[in-house]
Design a protein around this motif. Structure first.
Motif, mmCIF file in Angstrom:
data_model
loop_
_atom_site.group_PDB
_atom_site.id
_atom_site.type_symbol
_atom_site.label_atom_id
_atom_site.label_comp_id
_atom_site.label_asym_id
_atom_site.label_seq_id
_atom_site.Cartn_x
_atom_site.Cartn_y
_atom_site.Cartn_z
ATOM 1 N N GLU A 134 -4.934 -39.539 -14.000
ATOM 2 C CA GLU A 134 -4.114 -38.510 -14.631
ATOM 3 C C GLU A 134 -4.517 -38.379 -16.094
ATOM 4 O O GLU A 134 -4.820 -39.369 -16.764
ATOM 5 N N ASN A 135 -4.530 -37.167 -16.594
ATOM 6 C CA ASN A 135 -4.950 -36.940 -17.977
ATOM 7 C C ASN A 135 -4.298 -35.685 -18.533
ATOM 8 O O ASN A 135 -4.044 -34.725 -17.800
ATOM 9 N N LYS A 136 -4.034 -35.713 -19.838
ATOM 10 C CA LYS A 136 -3.563 -34.531 -20.558
ATOM 11 C C LYS A 136 -4.411 -34.370 -21.813
ATOM 12 O O LYS A 136 -4.447 -35.267 -22.666
ATOM 13 N N GLY A 137 -5.095 -33.252 -21.910
ATOM 14 C CA GLY A 137 -5.800 -32.953 -23.153
ATOM 15 C C GLY A 137 -4.795 -32.766 -24.272
ATOM 16 O O GLY A 137 -3.677 -32.295 -24.044
ATOM 17 N N SER A 138 -5.168 -33.131 -25.504
ATOM 18 C CA SER A 138 -4.190 -33.017 -26.595
ATOM 19 C C SER A 138 -4.776 -32.314 -27.819
ATOM 20 O O SER A 138 -4.779 -31.089 -27.882
ATOM 21 N N ALA A 139 -5.312 -33.056 -28.779
ATOM 22 C CA ALA A 139 -5.655 -32.459 -30.072
ATOM 23 C C ALA A 139 -7.107 -31.990 -30.126
ATOM 24 O O ALA A 139 -7.951 -32.413 -29.337
ATOM 25 N N ILE A 140 -7.394 -31.143 -31.097
ATOM 26 C CA ILE A 140 -8.748 -30.648 -31.317
ATOM 27 C C ILE A 140 -8.956 -30.439 -32.816
ATOM 28 O O ILE A 140 -8.110 -29.854 -33.496
ATOM 29 N N HIS A 141 -10.080 -30.957 -33.335
ATOM 30 C CA HIS A 141 -10.417 -30.802 -34.756
ATOM 31 C C HIS A 141 -11.917 -30.675 -34.905
ATOM 32 O O HIS A 141 -12.680 -31.098 -34.035
ATOM 33 N N ILE A 142 -12.352 -30.129 -36.028
ATOM 34 C CA ILE A 142 -13.766 -29.862 -36.260
ATOM 35 C C ILE A 142 -14.190 -30.432 -37.604
ATOM 36 O O ILE A 142 -13.391 -30.496 -38.550
ATOM 37 N N SER A 143 -15.441 -30.881 -37.686
ATOM 38 C CA SER A 143 -15.948 -31.402 -38.955
ATOM 39 C C SER A 143 -16.087 -30.259 -39.954
ATOM 40 O O SER A 143 -16.296 -29.099 -39.582
ATOM 41 N N ASN A 144 -15.976 -30.599 -41.236
ATOM 42 C CA ASN A 144 -16.014 -29.572 -42.277
ATOM 43 C C ASN A 144 -17.328 -28.796 -42.302
ATOM 44 O O ASN A 144 -17.360 -27.632 -42.705
ATOM 45 N N ASP A 145 -18.422 -29.445 -41.874
ATOM 46 C CA ASP A 145 -19.721 -28.768 -41.876
ATOM 47 C C ASP A 145 -19.960 -27.975 -40.598
ATOM 48 O O ASP A 145 -21.002 -27.328 -40.442
ATOM 49 N N GLY A 146 -19.010 -28.012 -39.659
ATOM 50 C CA GLY A 146 -19.122 -27.221 -38.452
ATOM 51 C C GLY A 146 -20.147 -27.715 -37.457
ATOM 52 O O GLY A 146 -20.512 -26.990 -36.519
ATOM 53 N N ARG A 147 -20.562 -28.979 -37.582
ATOM 54 C CA ARG A 147 -21.596 -29.506 -36.686
ATOM 55 C C ARG A 147 -21.023 -30.241 -35.478
ATOM 56 O O ARG A 147 -21.708 -30.379 -34.462
ATOM 57 N N PHE A 148 -19.783 -30.734 -35.597
ATOM 58 C CA PHE A 148 -19.206 -31.527 -34.518
ATOM 59 C C PHE A 148 -17.755 -31.128 -34.272
ATOM 60 O O PHE A 148 -17.006 -30.858 -35.211
ATOM 61 N N LEU A 149 -17.392 -31.126 -32.989
ATOM 62 C CA LEU A 149 -16.021 -30.859 -32.567
ATOM 63 C C LEU A 149 -15.510 -32.104 -31.858
ATOM 64 O O LEU A 149 -16.240 -32.741 -31.086
ATOM 65 N N TYR A 150 -14.243 -32.439 -32.121
ATOM 66 C CA TYR A 150 -13.625 -33.624 -31.522
ATOM 67 C C TYR A 150 -12.347 -33.213 -30.789
ATOM 68 O O TYR A 150 -11.579 -32.382 -31.296
ATOM 69 N N VAL A 151 -12.135 -33.792 -29.605
ATOM 70 C CA VAL A 151 -10.875 -33.579 -28.875
ATOM 71 C C VAL A 151 -10.369 -34.930 -28.390
ATOM 72 O O VAL A 151 -11.140 -35.892 -28.260
ATOM 73 N N SER A 152 -9.063 -35.013 -28.123
ATOM 74 C CA SER A 152 -8.492 -36.260 -27.605
ATOM 75 C C SER A 152 -7.898 -36.028 -26.229
ATOM 76 O O SER A 152 -7.385 -34.941 -25.919
ATOM 77 N N ASN A 153 -7.981 -37.069 -25.405
ATOM 78 C CA ASN A 153 -7.448 -37.041 -24.051
ATOM 79 C C ASN A 153 -6.482 -38.195 -23.843
ATOM 80 O O ASN A 153 -6.824 -39.352 -24.112
ATOM 81 N N ARG A 154 -5.287 -37.880 -23.363
ATOM 82 C CA ARG A 154 -4.289 -38.898 -23.019
ATOM 83 C C ARG A 154 -4.387 -39.171 -21.516
ATOM 84 O O ARG A 154 -4.133 -38.290 -20.705
ATOM 85 N N GLY A 155 -4.777 -40.366 -21.180
ATOM 86 C CA GLY A 155 -5.080 -40.735 -19.804
ATOM 87 C C GLY A 155 -6.448 -41.370 -19.815
ATOM 88 O O GLY A 155 -6.621 -42.559 -19.504
ATOM 89 N N GLN A 156 -7.434 -40.604 -20.224
ATOM 90 C CA GLN A 156 -8.742 -41.178 -20.551
ATOM 91 C C GLN A 156 -8.624 -42.060 -21.789
ATOM 92 O O GLN A 156 -9.391 -43.013 -21.952
ATOM 93 N N ASP A 157 -7.655 -41.724 -22.664
ATOM 94 C CA ASP A 157 -7.386 -42.454 -23.904
ATOM 95 C C ASP A 157 -8.657 -42.600 -24.742
ATOM 96 O O ASP A 157 -9.118 -43.696 -25.077
#
Length: 349
Positions: free
Chosen positions: A246-269
């Motif tokens: 079971e998993n729920k996607g949660s947050a999303i943020h991007i680096s200031n230079d626009g090169r990397f995107l990060y997301v968090s998953n609850r379940g995969q943790d």
């Protein structure tokens, strides 16, 4: 001279131990927390927004059987001076944003399916709502999408529009905010049953990235600044194909230079890192365990050197160092106690 410390406010649930909004000072080299204390008391301040000038903080607020938004002035020592709140009958919202000039605050209410706009006073206090929009609809997931569940409302980078994500209807909707009144101008329908939850813009202001909760996919959309319309150009999974838990996607943020995107998953943790190409499209780069359970939110500090994760179910925050060339995360600290942590917001340096 670059600051050696980063400072973050943590929004929380206050169901058990927490008393409100906490303030952390973090050594950016070691990840050590040099200050961890209550900054302002509030019932269930689960999401926060700081104004660009760092003078005011707005939070989700719960007051008995009412819910809404509270306003605080940020004092010189970082503590929060309560100004006022605007609440209405029903559950509190789950997301708050403010315009760059602080003239308007908007909120999204998951339980009620509403988007509300609040004008503000010159001293940062909230005025009564100037506009409220009721989302209507359902999705194919009968348990989670039995009605509209507005989960995000944020200003576009040019501040011409307010964009909303509705987990219950699978729509991402653009509104104009004209004289304090929200007026719908465009809809993007994402994959049925995916449940759009949160959104962030690329620093080039031309691409939006939408995190879905139920599918845990990231939808990449081109933004038309003239019309406010979003057009899907890619959808990419954040979970491996063989993930069966079971998993729920949660947050999303991007680096200031626009090169990397990060997301968090609850379940995969975990926090999942994507590389961003010249066209704004994504490719999976890494998956990093968060050393906790239920990563509800995270944030990158303004320098892009550290990433702080709030693990709601284990009452801890985790600090990672960020390799700005590769996007890779390196664990610095993991056993930092913050009660019922939900939202992470760094102050500007």
């Amino acid at each position: 001279m670059a600051n050696k410390e980063a400072i973050a406010y943590i929004g929380t649930y206050t169901k058990v131990e927490s008393e409100g909004i906490y303030r952390l000072h973090i050594d950016k080299k070691t990840g050590e927390i040099t200050q961890n204390k209550l900054a302002g008391k509030m019932d269930n301040p689960t999401y926060l927004k700081l104004t660009d000038d760092q003078k005011y903080l707005y939070s989700v607020a719960k007051d008995g059987e009412n819910g809404g938004v509270a306003a605080f002035a940020i004092k010189e020592d970082g503590s929060l001076d309560y100004l006022n709140q605007e609440v209405q009958a029903g559950n509190p919202p789950c997301y708050v944003d403010a315009s760059k000039d602080g003239a308007f605050v908007v909120s999204a209410n998951y339980h009620l399916g509403t988007i509300v706009a609040y004008p503000t006073e010159k001293n940062g206090a909230l005025k009564a709502p100037s506009s409220s929009v009721q989302h209507i609809g359902t999705g194919p997931n009968k348990e989670r999408q039995e009605k509209a569940h507005a989960h995000f409302a944020g200003f576009t980078p040019d501040e011409k529009f307010v964009i909303t994500c509705d987990l219950g209807t699978d729509y991402v909707t653009t509104y104009a905010l004209n004289d304090g009144v929200l007026e719908k101008v465009s809809d993007l329908k994402v994959k049925g049953g995916s449940g759009p939850r949160n959104l962030v813009f690329h620093p080039n202001d031309k691409i939006a990235y939408i995190m879905t909760e139920m599918a845990a996919d990231v939808v990449v959309a081109a933004y038309d600044e003239a019309t406010g319309a979003l057009t899907e150009i890619q959808s990419i999974a954040s979970l491996p194909a063989d993930f069966s838990g079971e998993n729920k996607g949660s947050a999303i943020h991007i680096s200031n230079d626009g090169r990397f995107l990060y997301v968090s998953n609850r379940g995969q943790d975990a926090v999942v890192t994507f590389a961003i190409d010249a066209a704004g499209k994504l490719s999976l780069a890494a998956t990093t365990p968060v050393e906790g359970v239920g990563p509800r939110d995270f944030d990158l500090d303004p320098s892009g050197e550290i990433l702080l994760v709030s693990n709601e179910n284990t009452n801890n925050v985790t600090v990672f160092g960020v390799n700005k060339e590769t996007g890779a995360l390196t664990l610095l600290q993991k056993d930092i106690h913050v009660p019922e942590p939900v939202c992470v917001k760094f102050i500007n340096e």
